[in-house]
Design a protein around this motif. Structure first.
Motif, PDB file in Angstrom:
ATOM      1  N   GLY A  30     -17.952  36.820 -51.432  1.00 36.36           N
ATOM      2  CA  GLY A  30     -17.421  37.631 -50.340  1.00 36.36           C
ATOM      3  C   GLY A  30     -16.339  38.585 -50.839  1.00 36.36           C
ATOM      4  N   PRO A  31     -15.949  39.515 -49.997  1.00 34.47           N
ATOM      5  CA  PRO A  31     -14.895  40.454 -50.389  1.00 34.47           C
ATOM      6  C   PRO A  31     -13.519  39.797 -50.395  1.00 34.47           C
ATOM      7  CG  PRO A  31     -15.559  40.854 -48.124  1.00 34.47           C
ATOM      8  CD  PRO A  31     -16.490  39.792 -48.665  1.00 34.47           C
ATOM      9  N   ASP A  32     -12.687  40.159 -51.338  1.00 37.41           N
ATOM     10  CA  ASP A  32     -11.290  39.711 -51.407  1.00 37.41           C
ATOM     11  C   ASP A  32     -11.112  38.200 -51.381  1.00 37.41           C
ATOM     12  OD1 ASP A  32     -10.371  42.385 -51.474  1.00 37.41           O
ATOM     13  OD2 ASP A  32     -10.544  42.501 -49.288  1.00 37.41           O
ATOM     14  N   GLY A  33     -11.982  37.471 -52.056  1.00 40.47           N
ATOM     15  CA  GLY A  33     -11.826  36.018 -52.170  1.00 40.47           C
ATOM     16  C   GLY A  33     -12.296  35.215 -50.977  1.00 40.47           C
ATOM     17  N   THR A  34     -13.056  35.839 -50.098  1.00 40.09           N
ATOM     18  CA  THR A  34     -13.535  35.137 -48.902  1.00 40.09           C
ATOM     19  C   THR A  34     -14.958  34.620 -49.123  1.00 40.09           C
ATOM     20  OG1 THR A  34     -14.343  37.209 -47.934  1.00 40.09           O
ATOM     21  CG2 THR A  34     -12.093  36.544 -47.384  1.00 40.09           C
ATOM     22  N   PRO A  35     -15.403  33.661 -48.278  1.00 35.77           N
ATOM     23  CA  PRO A  35     -16.754  33.103 -48.411  1.00 35.77           C
ATOM     24  C   PRO A  35     -17.819  34.168 -48.218  1.00 35.77           C
ATOM     25  CG  PRO A  35     -15.412  31.782 -46.931  1.00 35.77           C
ATOM     26  CD  PRO A  35     -14.636  33.026 -47.231  1.00 35.77           C
ATOM     27  N   PRO A  36     -19.015  33.887 -48.685  1.00 36.35           N
ATOM     28  CA  PRO A  36     -19.490  32.635 -49.273  1.00 36.35           C
ATOM     29  C   PRO A  36     -19.081  32.492 -50.743  1.00 36.35           C
ATOM     30  CG  PRO A  36     -21.302  34.186 -49.156  1.00 36.35           C
ATOM     31  CD  PRO A  36     -20.105  34.855 -48.501  1.00 36.35           C
ATOM     32  N   PHE A  37     -19.181  31.236 -51.219  1.00 38.77           N
ATOM     33  CA  PHE A  37     -18.861  30.911 -52.603  1.00 38.77           C
ATOM     34  C   PHE A  37     -20.062  30.249 -53.268  1.00 38.77           C
ATOM     35  CE2 PHE A  37     -14.893  30.055 -50.123  1.00 38.77           C
ATOM     36  CZ  PHE A  37     -14.155  31.146 -50.569  1.00 38.77           C
ATOM     37  N   ARG A  38     -20.244  30.536 -54.556  1.00 36.22           N
ATOM     38  CA  ARG A  38     -21.187  29.743 -55.359  1.00 36.22           C
ATOM     39  C   ARG A  38     -20.350  28.603 -55.908  1.00 36.22           C
ATOM     40  NH1 ARG A  38     -26.008  30.773 -57.187  1.00 36.22           N
ATOM     41  NH2 ARG A  38     -25.712  33.002 -56.881  1.00 36.22           N
ATOM     42  N   VAL A  39     -20.782  27.356 -55.668  1.00 41.16           N
ATOM     43  CA  VAL A  39     -20.006  26.188 -56.061  1.00 41.16           C
ATOM     44  C   VAL A  39     -20.845  25.255 -56.938  1.00 41.16           C
ATOM     45  CG1 VAL A  39     -18.539  26.274 -54.014  1.00 41.16           C
ATOM     46  CG2 VAL A  39     -20.604  24.894 -53.964  1.00 41.16           C
ATOM     47  N   ARG A  40     -20.125  24.459 -57.733  1.00 42.40           N
ATOM     48  CA  ARG A  40     -20.780  23.454 -58.584  1.00 42.40           C
ATOM     49  C   ARG A  40     -20.191  22.092 -58.236  1.00 42.40           C
ATOM     50  NH1 ARG A  40     -19.414  25.035 -63.730  1.00 42.40           N
ATOM     51  NH2 ARG A  40     -21.134  26.491 -63.674  1.00 42.40           N
ATOM     52  N   SER A  41     -21.065  21.136 -57.945  1.00 43.07           N
ATOM     53  CA  SER A  41     -20.604  19.784 -57.621  1.00 43.07           C
ATOM     54  C   SER A  41     -20.422  18.981 -58.910  1.00 43.07           C
ATOM     55  CB  SER A  41     -21.596  19.083 -56.679  1.00 43.07           C
ATOM     56  OG  SER A  41     -22.854  18.969 -57.294  1.00 43.07           O
ATOM     57  N   GLU A  42     -19.888  17.776 -58.768  1.00 36.03           N
ATOM     58  CA  GLU A  42     -19.598  16.936 -59.927  1.00 36.03           C
ATOM     59  C   GLU A  42     -20.850  16.588 -60.730  1.00 36.03           C
ATOM     60  OE1 GLU A  42     -17.549  13.690 -58.120  1.00 36.03           O
ATOM     61  OE2 GLU A  42     -15.666  14.803 -57.985  1.00 36.03           O
ATOM     62  N   ASP A  43     -22.015  16.551 -60.072  1.00 31.98           N
ATOM     63  CA  ASP A  43     -23.247  16.222 -60.793  1.00 31.98           C
ATOM     64  C   ASP A  43     -23.909  17.446 -61.425  1.00 31.98           C
ATOM     65  OD1 ASP A  43     -24.369  17.554 -58.646  1.00 31.98           O
ATOM     66  OD2 ASP A  43     -25.549  15.847 -57.930  1.00 31.98           O
ATOM     67  N   GLY A  44     -23.268  18.623 -61.323  1.00 29.89           N
ATOM     68  CA  GLY A  44     -23.775  19.842 -61.947  1.00 29.89           C
ATOM     69  C   GLY A  44     -24.624  20.714 -61.043  1.00 29.89           C
ATOM     70  N   HIS A  45     -24.933  20.246 -59.844  1.00 27.38           N
ATOM     71  CA  HIS A  45     -25.755  21.018 -58.903  1.00 27.38           C
ATOM     72  C   HIS A  45     -24.972  22.223 -58.396  1.00 27.38           C
ATOM     73  CE1 HIS A  45     -28.748  21.747 -55.779  1.00 27.38           C
ATOM     74  NE2 HIS A  45     -27.742  21.903 -54.942  1.00 27.38           N
ATOM     75  N   GLU A  46     -25.592  23.385 -58.363  1.00 27.29           N
ATOM     76  CA  GLU A  46     -24.954  24.598 -57.844  1.00 27.29           C
ATOM     77  C   GLU A  46     -25.605  25.007 -56.536  1.00 27.29           C
ATOM     78  OE1 GLU A  46     -24.475  27.879 -60.508  1.00 27.29           O
ATOM     79  OE2 GLU A  46     -23.468  26.650 -62.019  1.00 27.29           O
TER      80      GLU A  46
END
Length: 63
Positions: A30-46
């Motif tokens: 998103g613009p200026d640090g806003t969502p959405p985000f690509r995230v990675r969980s502890e098991d490596g899933h993105e």
């Protein structure tokens, strides 16, 4: 909510017995640090996440 790459999102469990989940922000879509985000969980899933009100940003780096 604003986050940057490397921040952690803490998703609080909404049911008794369900633990908090922590994911790392690997890309801000998103613009200026806003969502959405690509995230990675502890098991490596993105995945792509638009956090809800039960989510908090942890700006401290965790190693």
């Amino acid at each position: 909510m604003k986050a940057k790459k490397g921040d952690h999102l803490v998703v609080h469990g909404r049911v008794v017995g369900v633990h908090d989940r922590v994911v790392e922000v690997v890309e801000v879509l998103g613009p200026d640090g806003t969502p959405p985000f690509r995230v990675r969980s502890e098991d490596g899933h993105e995945s792509i996440m638009s956090p809800g009100p039960d989510t908090a940003v942890d700006h401290r780096s965790k190693k």
